[in-house]
Design an enzyme around this catalytic site. Structure first.
Site, PDB file in Angstrom:
ATOM      1  N   CYS A  87     -10.453  -0.450   0.935  1.00 30.79           N
ATOM      2  CA  CYS A  87      -9.137  -1.075   0.799  1.00 30.79           C
ATOM      3  C   CYS A  87      -9.073  -2.454   1.449  1.00 30.79           C
ATOM      4  O   CYS A  87      -8.393  -3.351   0.948  1.00 30.79           O
ATOM      5  CB  CYS A  87      -8.043  -0.172   1.338  1.00 30.79           C
ATOM      6  SG  CYS A  87      -8.244   0.334   3.046  1.00 30.79           S
ATOM      7  N   ASP A 124      -0.338  -3.068  -2.665  1.00 34.76           N
ATOM      8  CA  ASP A 124      -1.098  -1.949  -2.106  1.00 34.76           C
ATOM      9  C   ASP A 124      -2.332  -1.679  -2.963  1.00 34.76           C
ATOM     10  O   ASP A 124      -2.213  -1.462  -4.173  1.00 34.76           O
ATOM     11  CB  ASP A 124      -0.214  -0.700  -2.063  1.00 34.76           C
ATOM     12  CG  ASP A 124      -0.797   0.407  -1.208  1.00 34.76           C
ATOM     13  OD1 ASP A 124      -2.029   0.508  -1.117  1.00 34.76           O
ATOM     14  OD2 ASP A 124      -0.013   1.180  -0.626  1.00 34.76           O
ATOM     15  N   HIS A 130      -4.362   0.928  -2.851  1.00 41.13           N
ATOM     16  CA  HIS A 130      -4.821   2.312  -2.768  1.00 41.13           C
ATOM     17  C   HIS A 130      -4.670   3.132  -4.047  1.00 41.13           C
ATOM     18  O   HIS A 130      -5.039   4.298  -4.065  1.00 41.13           O
ATOM     19  CB  HIS A 130      -4.102   3.026  -1.623  1.00 41.13           C
ATOM     20  CG  HIS A 130      -4.514   2.535  -0.268  1.00 41.13           C
ATOM     21  ND1 HIS A 130      -3.957   1.422   0.301  1.00 41.13           N
ATOM     22  CD2 HIS A 130      -5.442   2.990   0.597  1.00 41.13           C
ATOM     23  CE1 HIS A 130      -4.516   1.211   1.488  1.00 41.13           C
ATOM     24  NE2 HIS A 130      -5.427   2.143   1.683  1.00 41.13           N
TER      25      HIS A 130
END
Length: 482
Positions: free
Chosen positions: A157, A376, A378
């Protein structure tokens, strides 16, 4: 002043999915009067809290097991694939969660301010946000060198947030000023492409394409080229396979967790080695200090034979991306730095922050009030073959912004600033210095007129010093805390 960011324990990211999902904004910009700045942050229902703990345990066990498999050269077991799928399922469930934005408070995204009580500004806000490149976990790419991993889910990430910062810099570097992405660029036909029949009969003829659609297609080709540089195959200069390869000199390998400072140096190496990116240099600050003489040495180069560029006599000046790794507190963010972070995000030269929550990397792009806006990484998506002529672009752009409280921000992060010309660099230094002056205590980082103590060539600054992790109860890194 602080030193290099090296403690993996503070950087270690989890694919647990307890991060926010993606939200809808359309239709939700007008919060009720009694909750003007509230935020829907319910990621799991109260009935699901029991299963959440079980999932976290499974993930921690899977992480250790995957490390052992990599060391032994064995392919990851089915459990890792199941955990990855479960994380994506949880993330997908939170797509229905909604972040609310106050109409009475402006929203700032990388130097641009939007008043959401105006319909035109709301459209501009959505357009600006959806034009940012969204680079997430991917699955199904060719096995990484030296192992059998075909996904970066659960460990990549910070690499992905670093990619997003570099991608924003490249868009600033290569695309026209004020460029935004339109989903319909290639779906609109120019009426001047249609065949016409002359009066009185005769063979039909085709009029020339008008200038505006030609420029639009050319600009869109540039956008697509930038996206292709982040593809998940070994030939892509900024894809995960290439970044993992460059991370080996810093003691990293596929499956490890990367800190914001390590990723900054990996990005520097990747840009230096990339033949496709013209006239761009990357400078990584040392010990929270930007040494101006080192920057000048890095950006100056002999003039090409076909003409002169801006800069000193006899020298050309490269465009510059400055990366500044910092730590803004001990275990938690020092609240005295919040106003300074806001002021830096308000600068047009700012291209984002590689940061996140503890154990969870995010790409910060702006703020509203006491909340950070972010992308984000993820969400694990299937790999896109960017080598195809018309590969789909939709999965590289996010339509729905998310936000989180400043108080949840991890103190370890890396700021990015872009300057296209030497004059822009001078303006950047002045603007950043003014923003840093708002810090209540110590500045987050400083500028120094002279060179650093290390001696290095103009294109290859030194790697961060390698340090071993020592057991400690507080997980404090080996540098002075701000």
């Amino acid at each position: 002043m602080t030193g290099e960011y090296t403690n993996e324990a503070m950087d270690r990211c989890s694919s647990a999915g307890v991060c926010g999902g993606v939200c809808e904004v359309h239709g939700h910009l007008s919060p009720p009067p009694d909750e003007e700045t509230t935020e829907d942050w319910l990621l799991v229902s109260s009935d699901s809290l029991g299963s959440r703990g079980i999932t976290m345990d499974l993930e921690e066990e899977e992480e250790e097991e995957q490390r052992g498999e990599l060391e032994e050269g064995r392919p990851p077991k089915l459990k890792s694939k199941l955990v990855s799928a479960w994380n994506s399922l949880k993330y997908g469930w939170t797509l229905k969660q909604k972040s609310r934005f106050s109409q009475s408070s402006p929203v700032t995204i990388l130097g641009h301010c939007f008043q959401l009580n105006q319909s035109g500004a709301r459209r501009q806000f959505h357009c600006s946000f959806s034009s940012l490149l969204w680079l997430t976990y991917r699955r199904g790419f060719p096995p990484l060198a030296g192992c059998s991993l075909t996904s970066d889910s659960g460990w990549g990430c910070v690499l992905r947030t670093g990619q997003m910062l570099l991608a924003q810099s490249l868009l600033r570097h290569l695309m026209p000023p004020g460029w935004t992405w339109s989903h319909g660029y290639l779906g609109v036909r120019d009426d001047l492409d249609l065949p016409s029949t002359p009066e009185g009969g005769g063979a039909p003829w085709t009029r020339r394409r008008s200038l505006e659609p030609q420029l639009a297609v050319r600009v869109e080709e540039g956008h697509r080229r930038v996206v292709s540089w982040f593809g998940d195959h070994p030939a892509a200069p900024f894809g995960v396979p290439r970044l993992v390869e460059l991370g080996r000199s810093s003691g990293k390998r596929a499956g490890d967790w990367y800190g914001p400072s390590i990723v900054a140096h990996i990005l520097r190496k990747a840009v230096t080695a990339a033949a496709d990116v013209p006239n761009l240099a990357v400078y990584v600050a040392q010990d929270c200090t930007i040494y101006l003489e080192d920057v000048r040495r890095l950006c100056r180069e002999p003039l090409p034979r076909d003409g002169s560029l801006q800069g000193s006599p006899g020298l050309a000046w490269k465009s510059l991306l400055v990366l500044v790794p910092v730590r803004l507190g001990g275990q938690d963010l020092n609240p005295s730095y919040i106003s300074c972070v806001k002021r830096l995000l308000m600068l047009e030269c700012c291209v984002g922050i590689i940061g996140g929550k503890p154990k969870h990397s995010l790409f910060f792009i702006g703020f509203q009030g006491d909340y950070l806006l972010y992308l984000d990484p993820h969400y694990c998506q299937p790999t896109v073959d960017v080598r195809q002529e018309h590969f789909p672009l939709e999965s590289f752009h996010c339509k729905y912004p998310r936000k989180m409280s400043f108080s949840r921000m991890d103190p370890s992060c890396t700021f990015g600033f872009y300057a296209k010309t030497q004059k822009d660099f001078g303006s950047m230094c002045a603007a950043v210095n003014e923003a840093l002056s708002s810090c209540e205590k110590y500045p987050m980082f400083i500028f120094s007129e002279g060179p650093s103590q290390e001696t290095w060539g103009p294109s290859e600054p030194p790697d961060p010093p390698s340090r071993t992790r020592t057991p400690s109860s507080g997980c404090v890194e080996e540098f002075v805390l701000l």
